[in-house]
Design a protein around this motif. Structure first.
Motif, PDB file in Angstrom:
ATOM      1  N   LEU A 195       0.810  -1.212   0.000  1.00 37.00           N
ATOM      2  CA  LEU A 195       0.000   0.000   0.000  1.00 37.00           C
ATOM      3  C   LEU A 195       0.846   1.266   0.000  1.00 37.00           C
ATOM      4  CD1 LEU A 195      -2.870  -0.883   2.497  1.00 37.00           C
ATOM      5  CD2 LEU A 195      -3.046  -0.578   0.029  1.00 37.00           C
ATOM      6  N   LEU A 196       1.977   1.211   0.666  1.00 36.48           N
ATOM      7  CA  LEU A 196       2.794   2.415   0.799  1.00 36.48           C
ATOM      8  C   LEU A 196       4.098   2.330  -0.006  1.00 36.48           C
ATOM      9  CD1 LEU A 196       2.226   3.055   4.603  1.00 36.48           C
ATOM     10  CD2 LEU A 196       0.986   4.016   2.659  1.00 36.48           C
ATOM     11  N   ALA A 197       4.111   1.531  -1.040  1.00 40.37           N
ATOM     12  CA  ALA A 197       5.303   1.375  -1.872  1.00 40.37           C
ATOM     13  C   ALA A 197       5.670   2.709  -2.529  1.00 40.37           C
ATOM     14  CB  ALA A 197       5.055   0.316  -2.944  1.00 40.37           C
ATOM     15  N   PRO A 198       6.979   2.986  -2.636  1.00 38.23           N
ATOM     16  CA  PRO A 198       7.411   4.259  -3.234  1.00 38.23           C
ATOM     17  C   PRO A 198       6.994   4.403  -4.696  1.00 38.23           C
ATOM     18  CG  PRO A 198       9.276   3.049  -2.301  1.00 38.23           C
ATOM     19  CD  PRO A 198       8.065   2.193  -2.160  1.00 38.23           C
ATOM     20  N   SER A 199       6.729   3.297  -5.369  1.00 40.36           N
ATOM     21  CA  SER A 199       6.381   3.370  -6.783  1.00 40.36           C
ATOM     22  C   SER A 199       4.942   3.822  -7.019  1.00 40.36           C
ATOM     23  CB  SER A 199       6.598   2.003  -7.437  1.00 40.36           C
ATOM     24  OG  SER A 199       5.766   1.041  -6.810  1.00 40.36           O
ATOM     25  N   LEU A 200       4.147   3.964  -5.971  1.00 40.93           N
ATOM     26  CA  LEU A 200       2.767   4.398  -6.139  1.00 40.93           C
ATOM     27  C   LEU A 200       2.707   5.871  -6.527  1.00 40.93           C
ATOM     28  CD1 LEU A 200       0.945   2.799  -3.061  1.00 40.93           C
ATOM     29  CD2 LEU A 200       0.808   2.081  -5.436  1.00 40.93           C
ATOM     30  N   SER A 201       1.705   6.189  -7.335  1.00 43.02           N
ATOM     31  CA  SER A 201       1.487   7.596  -7.683  1.00 43.02           C
ATOM     32  C   SER A 201       1.011   8.327  -6.430  1.00 43.02           C
ATOM     33  CB  SER A 201       0.423   7.694  -8.781  1.00 43.02           C
ATOM     34  OG  SER A 201      -0.841   7.344  -8.243  1.00 43.02           O
ATOM     35  N   PRO A 202       1.147   9.635  -6.402  1.00 45.43           N
ATOM     36  CA  PRO A 202       0.685  10.384  -5.225  1.00 45.43           C
ATOM     37  C   PRO A 202      -0.792  10.140  -4.898  1.00 45.43           C
ATOM     38  CG  PRO A 202       2.065  11.776  -6.591  1.00 45.43           C
ATOM     39  CD  PRO A 202       1.850  10.500  -7.350  1.00 45.43           C
TER      40      PRO A 202
END
Length: 146
Positions: A71-78
Motif C-alpha cells: 500500500l505504501l510502496a514508493p512506486s505508487l502515484s501520489p
C-alpha cells in the motif's frame, strides 16, 4: 429457522431459509419428494455451509488486500498513495474500535496466522466463540472499508 439461526445467525437465516424452501419446492415440482423435511434440512445445511465459505472468502479478500508494504510502496502515484494511506487509516481506526476480545482474536488469526483451535486454547474460549469473534471483526471491518 432455528437450525439456520444457529448456523449463520439471525441476520442471514431468513434469506437462507427462503432459498432452501424455494429449492425444495422447485425440486418437488420436477419429481416426487418422499421426505420433504429431510430434504429441506439437508438443503439448508448445504446453503449454510456455502454461506460460511463465502463469508470466509470475503473476509480474506477484504483484509488480505491490506499489505502495508504494498500500500505504501514508493512506486505508487501520489493519488494512489493518498488513497492507500486513507484506506490504512480507516482500517486501523476500525481495528481499534473492535471490542477488545474480538480484536485480540482477529489479530491472532490474521496477523499471527494462528488457527482457531490454537486461539481458543490460548484465550481459554471455545472454537465457536473464536469463530463468532472473527465473523464480528470481518463484518465491522468490511463496513468500515466500504
Amino acid at each position: 429457522m432455528r437450525f439456520l439461526t444457529r448456523r449463520v445467525g439471525p441476520r442471514d437465516a431468513p434469506d437462507l431459509a427462503q432459498e432452501a424452501i424455494m429449492r425444495v419446492l422447485s425440486f418437488a415440482e420436477r419429481g416426487s419428494v418422499r421426505e420433504a423435511g429431510s430434504l429441506l434440512r439437508s438443503t439448508a445445511a448445504n446453503l449454510a455451509r456455502d454461506h460460511a465459505r463465502r463469508r470466509r472468502r470475503e473476509g480474506e479478500a477484504i483484509v488480505g488486500g491490506l499489505d502495508v508494504d504494498t500500500l505504501l510502496a514508493p512506486s505508487l502515484s501520489p493519488a494512489a498513495r493518498l488513497e492507500a494511506e486513507e484506506t490504512l487509516a480507516r482500517f486501523t481506526a476500525a481495528l481499534d474500535s473492535l471490542p477488545p476480545r474480538c480484536r485480540q482474536v482477529f489479530v491472532l488469526r490474521r496477523f499471527e496466522n494462528l488457527h482457531q483451535e490454537e486461539i481458543a486454547r490460548r484465550l481459554g474460549i471455545s472454537r465457536n466463540m473464536v469463530e463468532k469473534h472473527l465473523r464480528t471483526a470481518f463484518r465491522l471491518l468490511r463496513g468500515a472499508l466500504r
